[in-house]
Design an enzyme around this catalytic site. Structure first.
Site, PDB file in Angstrom:
ATOM      1  N   CYS A  44       0.843  -1.205   0.000  1.00 41.00           N
ATOM      2  CA  CYS A  44       0.000   0.000   0.000  1.00 41.00           C
ATOM      3  C   CYS A  44       0.875   1.252   0.000  1.00 41.00           C
ATOM      4  O   CYS A  44       1.743   1.414   0.853  1.00 41.00           O
ATOM      5  CB  CYS A  44      -0.914  -0.024   1.221  1.00 41.00           C
ATOM      6  SG  CYS A  44      -1.773   1.534   1.511  1.00 41.00           S
ATOM      7  N   ASN A  80      -2.223  14.667  -4.754  1.00 35.86           N
ATOM      8  CA  ASN A  80      -2.801  13.487  -5.396  1.00 35.86           C
ATOM      9  C   ASN A  80      -2.042  13.187  -6.690  1.00 35.86           C
ATOM     10  O   ASN A  80      -1.909  14.032  -7.559  1.00 35.86           O
ATOM     11  CB  ASN A  80      -4.285  13.742  -5.699  1.00 35.86           C
ATOM     12  CG  ASN A  80      -5.023  12.482  -6.076  1.00 35.86           C
ATOM     13  OD1 ASN A  80      -4.441  11.546  -6.636  1.00 35.86           O
ATOM     14  ND2 ASN A  80      -6.295  12.429  -5.742  1.00 35.86           N
ATOM     15  N   HIS A 118      -3.597   0.685   8.302  1.00 31.93           N
ATOM     16  CA  HIS A 118      -4.072   0.387   6.946  1.00 31.93           C
ATOM     17  C   HIS A 118      -5.587   0.178   6.834  1.00 31.93           C
ATOM     18  O   HIS A 118      -6.187   0.521   5.824  1.00 31.93           O
ATOM     19  CB  HIS A 118      -3.340  -0.854   6.411  1.00 31.93           C
ATOM     20  CG  HIS A 118      -3.705  -1.209   5.007  1.00 31.93           C
ATOM     21  ND1 HIS A 118      -3.423  -0.387   3.930  1.00 31.93           N
ATOM     22  CD2 HIS A 118      -4.353  -2.291   4.490  1.00 31.93           C
ATOM     23  CE1 HIS A 118      -3.874  -0.961   2.826  1.00 31.93           C
ATOM     24  NE2 HIS A 118      -4.443  -2.102   3.129  1.00 31.93           N
ATOM     25  N   ASN A 158     -14.661   9.673   0.519  1.00 29.96           N
ATOM     26  CA  ASN A 158     -15.418   8.546  -0.032  1.00 29.96           C
ATOM     27  C   ASN A 158     -15.032   7.336   0.814  1.00 29.96           C
ATOM     28  O   ASN A 158     -13.861   6.972   0.842  1.00 29.96           O
ATOM     29  CB  ASN A 158     -15.030   8.292  -1.485  1.00 29.96           C
ATOM     30  CG  ASN A 158     -15.203   9.529  -2.352  1.00 29.96           C
ATOM     31  OD1 ASN A 158     -16.086  10.354  -2.103  1.00 29.96           O
ATOM     32  ND2 ASN A 158     -14.353   9.676  -3.361  1.00 29.96           N
ATOM     33  N   ALA A 165     -14.457   5.058  -3.206  1.00 32.01           N
ATOM     34  CA  ALA A 165     -13.079   4.923  -2.725  1.00 32.01           C
ATOM     35  C   ALA A 165     -12.363   3.858  -3.550  1.00 32.01           C
ATOM     36  O   ALA A 165     -12.929   2.813  -3.855  1.00 32.01           O
ATOM     37  CB  ALA A 165     -13.070   4.546  -1.249  1.00 32.01           C
ATOM     38  N   HIS A 171      -8.444   7.509   4.022  1.00 26.79           N
ATOM     39  CA  HIS A 171      -7.979   8.776   3.468  1.00 26.79           C
ATOM     40  C   HIS A 171      -9.158   9.636   3.047  1.00 26.79           C
ATOM     41  O   HIS A 171     -10.259   9.132   2.828  1.00 26.79           O
ATOM     42  CB  HIS A 171      -7.064   8.540   2.257  1.00 26.79           C
ATOM     43  CG  HIS A 171      -7.777   7.970   1.062  1.00 26.79           C
ATOM     44  ND1 HIS A 171      -8.163   6.650   0.983  1.00 26.79           N
ATOM     45  CD2 HIS A 171      -8.176   8.543  -0.095  1.00 26.79           C
ATOM     46  CE1 HIS A 171      -8.769   6.436  -0.178  1.00 26.79           C
ATOM     47  NE2 HIS A 171      -8.798   7.572  -0.847  1.00 26.79           N
ATOM     48  N   PHE A 313     -35.446   8.745 -12.158  1.00 22.09           N
ATOM     49  CA  PHE A 313     -36.241   9.859 -11.635  1.00 22.09           C
ATOM     50  C   PHE A 313     -35.332  10.914 -11.007  1.00 22.09           C
ATOM     51  O   PHE A 313     -35.456  12.108 -11.280  1.00 22.09           O
ATOM     52  CB  PHE A 313     -37.258   9.343 -10.604  1.00 22.09           C
ATOM     53  CG  PHE A 313     -38.090  10.447 -10.012  1.00 22.09           C
ATOM     54  CD1 PHE A 313     -39.091  11.049 -10.759  1.00 22.09           C
ATOM     55  CD2 PHE A 313     -37.861  10.893  -8.716  1.00 22.09           C
ATOM     56  CE1 PHE A 313     -39.849  12.093 -10.228  1.00 22.09           C
ATOM     57  CE2 PHE A 313     -38.618  11.929  -8.181  1.00 22.09           C
ATOM     58  CZ  PHE A 313     -39.621  12.529  -8.940  1.00 22.09           C
TER      59      PHE A 313
HETATM   60 ZN   LIG Z   1      -2.085   1.182   3.770  1.00 18.28          ZN
END
Ligand SMILES: [Zn+2]
Ligand SMILES: [Zn+2]
Ligand SMILES: [Zn+2]
Length: 337
Positions: A44, A80, A118, A158, A165, A171, A313
């Protein structure tokens, strides 16, 4: 009978389809399922040890002083990598005489890595960590607002794949845009008109009303209120507002941040526990950076659990059908301890 309720700020209608309304979640909740995730994932990019894989940090909180872009942080904000807007390039709307207007998407996008853990759900963060997240929003807001080309700064999260997400590491995001988004324009126009007609802030009146009524209040402390708005567009829509009048999120003092963190943590936890960790989006609505809205606008946070999909709708009319009665949703969340 189904009811129609109107948002007093924007004039938007919501249809509350009462006969379909039930408490949708009332089974027992197994907390262990959600807190047993891995604290660290070596693949990650937001986890310790992978700081070099993200763009350099623009803000970090550390318990002990440590070199930047190294492990040991408690919260980290980076640009980002896949930003929709660019800090370079001109913001200059041109028009070739046809219907096509064009400009480079000048702006900025931050990712707030809320915790080194995490998989820890934000609702389970210790209170000081929630406060740190809210403080990072304030600090980055102040820094980004210095750019004279920026008109609005959107702070949002999100949570969960269904809510948009793409990474599971907790985050949120901050996107600075060179235009004022329509949702904010509607709120400002409505609040301005209400102020002109009544010489009062519509949000302050809303708070007074909600406190007097009480049926839609979810939680409150001295300075902040968490409630289900009367004209909620979807089940368990929840707003958190300062009880004191303020148009700008970034004006929060440290002690107000602490007080907000308490109400925010309890609100997130009630949603998490009461609705079995639903996907959700939350966002802060605050004044555009270059408009004087002090008298009539009032910043607030909106949290929308993702429990229904916007269908024909809703997309075609801009009106929503809410299958839960806001008073029932609030009562249900009030009882979640
Ligand atoms: Zn992580
Ligand atoms: Zn107000
Ligand atoms: Zn709003």
């Amino acid at each position: 009978m189904p009811e129609m309720r109107r948002n007093p700020i924007t004039g938007e209608w919501a249809i509350i389809a009462t006969e379909r309304a039930k408490r949708p979640y009332n089974h027992t909740f197994d907390e262990d399922v959600f807190i047993s995730g891995n604290a660290h994932d070596s693949t990650c990019c937001f986890c310790y040890g992978n700081e070099h894989t993200t763009p350099p940090e623009v803000l970090t909180y550390r318990e002990k002083p440590n070199a930047s872009n190294m492990s040991g942080w408690t919260l980290r904000v980076v640009t980002n990598k896949f930003s929709a807007l660019s800090p370079d390039g001109e913001f200059n709307i041109t028009n070739d005489g046809s219907l096509k207007s064009f400009t480079y998407a000048r702006g900025n996008a931050d990712v707030v890595i809320e915790s080194p853990h995490h998989t820890l759900n934000t609702a389970l963060f210790p209170l000081p960590q929630i406060k740190l997240v809210l403080k990072a929003y304030r600090e980055r807001y102040i820094a980004l607002a210095k750019d004279p080309l920026i008109q609005y700064i959107a702070i949002f999260k999100n949570n969960g794949i269904e809510a948009g997400a793409t990474l599971s590491h907790p985050h949120s995001q901050i996107i600075a845009t060179p235009v004022v988004p329509p949702v904010i324009e509607y709120e400002i126009a409505g609040a301005k008109k209400y102020f002109k007609d009544n010489n009062r802030c519509v949000y302050c009146d809303m708070i007074e009303d909600e406190l007097k009524d009480g049926s839609r209040v979810i939680y409150e402390n001295e300075e902040f209120l968490s409630f289900a708005p009367y004209a909620s567009k979807s089940p368990f829509e929840t707003w958190v507002m300062p009880k004191f009048h303020s148009s700008c999120y970034e004006d929060l003092t440290n002690s107000q941040l602490k007080s907000l963190a308490q109400v925010w943590k309890i609100t997130l936890y009630k949603i998490y526990k009461g609705l079995d960790n639903p996907p959700y989006n939350y966002y802060i609505h605050t004044s555009p950076t270059q408009q004087d809205t002090k008298k009539f606008y009032h910043w607030h946070m909106e949290l929308i659990p993702k429990m229904t999909v916007l269908a024909g709708f809703e997309l075609g009319t801009g009106m929503c059908i809410n299958i839960a009665v806001p008073e029932h949703s609030a009562e249900y969340l009030r009882e979640v301890i």
